[in-house]
Design a protein around this motif. Structure first.
Motif, PDB file in Angstrom:
ATOM      1  N   ASN A  50       0.842  -1.208   0.000  1.00 61.94           N
ATOM      2  CA  ASN A  50       0.000   0.000   0.000  1.00 61.94           C
ATOM      3  C   ASN A  50       0.869   1.246   0.000  1.00 61.94           C
ATOM      4  O   ASN A  50       1.789   1.374   0.805  1.00 61.94           O
ATOM      5  CB  ASN A  50      -0.906   0.043   1.244  1.00 61.94           C
ATOM      6  CG  ASN A  50      -2.286  -0.512   0.995  1.00 61.94           C
ATOM      7  OD1 ASN A  50      -2.744  -0.597  -0.140  1.00 61.94           O
ATOM      8  ND2 ASN A  50      -2.961  -0.896   2.053  1.00 61.94           N
ATOM      9  N   GLY A  51       0.587   2.158  -0.919  1.00 62.86           N
ATOM     10  CA  GLY A  51       1.333   3.409  -0.984  1.00 62.86           C
ATOM     11  C   GLY A  51       2.687   3.288  -1.660  1.00 62.86           C
ATOM     12  O   GLY A  51       3.346   4.294  -1.892  1.00 62.86           O
ATOM     13  N   LEU A  52       3.110   2.047  -1.976  1.00 68.57           N
ATOM     14  CA  LEU A  52       4.387   1.848  -2.671  1.00 68.57           C
ATOM     15  C   LEU A  52       4.161   1.438  -4.127  1.00 68.57           C
ATOM     16  O   LEU A  52       4.614   2.113  -5.044  1.00 68.57           O
ATOM     17  CB  LEU A  52       5.228   0.768  -1.965  1.00 68.57           C
ATOM     18  CG  LEU A  52       5.711   1.091  -0.562  1.00 68.57           C
ATOM     19  CD1 LEU A  52       6.348  -0.133   0.071  1.00 68.57           C
ATOM     20  CD2 LEU A  52       6.713   2.236  -0.613  1.00 68.57           C
ATOM     21  N   ALA A  53       3.458   0.341  -4.314  1.00 63.28           N
ATOM     22  CA  ALA A  53       3.224  -0.178  -5.669  1.00 63.28           C
ATOM     23  C   ALA A  53       1.907   0.343  -6.236  1.00 63.28           C
ATOM     24  O   ALA A  53       1.701   0.307  -7.444  1.00 63.28           O
ATOM     25  CB  ALA A  53       3.217  -1.702  -5.654  1.00 63.28           C
ATOM     26  N   TYR A  54       1.014   0.806  -5.373  1.00 63.54           N
ATOM     27  CA  TYR A  54      -0.287   1.331  -5.776  1.00 63.54           C
ATOM     28  C   TYR A  54      -0.811   2.198  -4.646  1.00 63.54           C
ATOM     29  O   TYR A  54      -0.304   2.183  -3.525  1.00 63.54           O
ATOM     30  CB  TYR A  54      -1.275   0.201  -6.091  1.00 63.54           C
ATOM     31  CG  TYR A  54      -1.154  -0.989  -5.171  1.00 63.54           C
ATOM     32  CD1 TYR A  54      -1.598  -0.940  -3.862  1.00 63.54           C
ATOM     33  CD2 TYR A  54      -0.549  -2.167  -5.605  1.00 63.54           C
ATOM     34  CE1 TYR A  54      -1.464  -2.018  -3.008  1.00 63.54           C
ATOM     35  CE2 TYR A  54      -0.410  -3.250  -4.760  1.00 63.54           C
ATOM     36  CZ  TYR A  54      -0.870  -3.168  -3.456  1.00 63.54           C
ATOM     37  OH  TYR A  54      -0.727  -4.239  -2.614  1.00 63.54           O
ATOM     38  N   TYR A  55      -1.843   2.966  -4.974  1.00 66.07           N
ATOM     39  CA  TYR A  55      -2.431   3.870  -3.980  1.00 66.07           C
ATOM     40  C   TYR A  55      -3.042   3.094  -2.823  1.00 66.07           C
ATOM     41  O   TYR A  55      -2.800   3.392  -1.662  1.00 66.07           O
ATOM     42  CB  TYR A  55      -3.479   4.764  -4.660  1.00 66.07           C
ATOM     43  CG  TYR A  55      -4.246   5.632  -3.708  1.00 66.07           C
ATOM     44  CD1 TYR A  55      -3.629   6.718  -3.065  1.00 66.07           C
ATOM     45  CD2 TYR A  55      -5.584   5.378  -3.421  1.00 66.07           C
ATOM     46  CE1 TYR A  55      -4.324   7.505  -2.179  1.00 66.07           C
ATOM     47  CE2 TYR A  55      -6.286   6.168  -2.528  1.00 66.07           C
ATOM     48  CZ  TYR A  55      -5.656   7.230  -1.915  1.00 66.07           C
ATOM     49  OH  TYR A  55      -6.346   8.008  -1.020  1.00 66.07           O
TER      50      TYR A  55
END
Length: 82
Positions: A50-55
């Motif tokens: 979460n927050g790294l590869a996608y919102y």
């Protein structure tokens, strides 16, 4: 974006495993059937991304999870946009 995540988790082969069985594990003929469960693996990995590869992991609409044995324990994750 709508996403598909593919997770392959590789677990260590127990040291007491025979050579024949070890080869079958390495070649994918015997898969990992012990804990952790695939759903728990998916949740941990998707939450961590979460927050790294996608919102947000709610964007993941399709999911594939596989548990295997390997001499090199690891997790391999592929994320594709649909």
């Amino acid at each position: 974006a709508q996403l598909r995540a593919e997770i392959t988790a590789y677990f260590p082969i127990p040291k007491s495993t025979s050579k024949k069985k070890r080869a079958e594990m390495q070649n994918g003929y015997i898969m990992h059937t012990k804990k952790p469960d695939t759903d728990n693996i998916a949740k941990s990995i998707l939450d961590a991304l979460n927050g790294l590869a996608y919102y947000d992991d709610s964007q993941v609409c399709e999911l594939g999870v596989c548990k295997m044995y390997s001499d090199e324990p690891r997790a391999e994750i592929t994320i594709k946009e649909l």
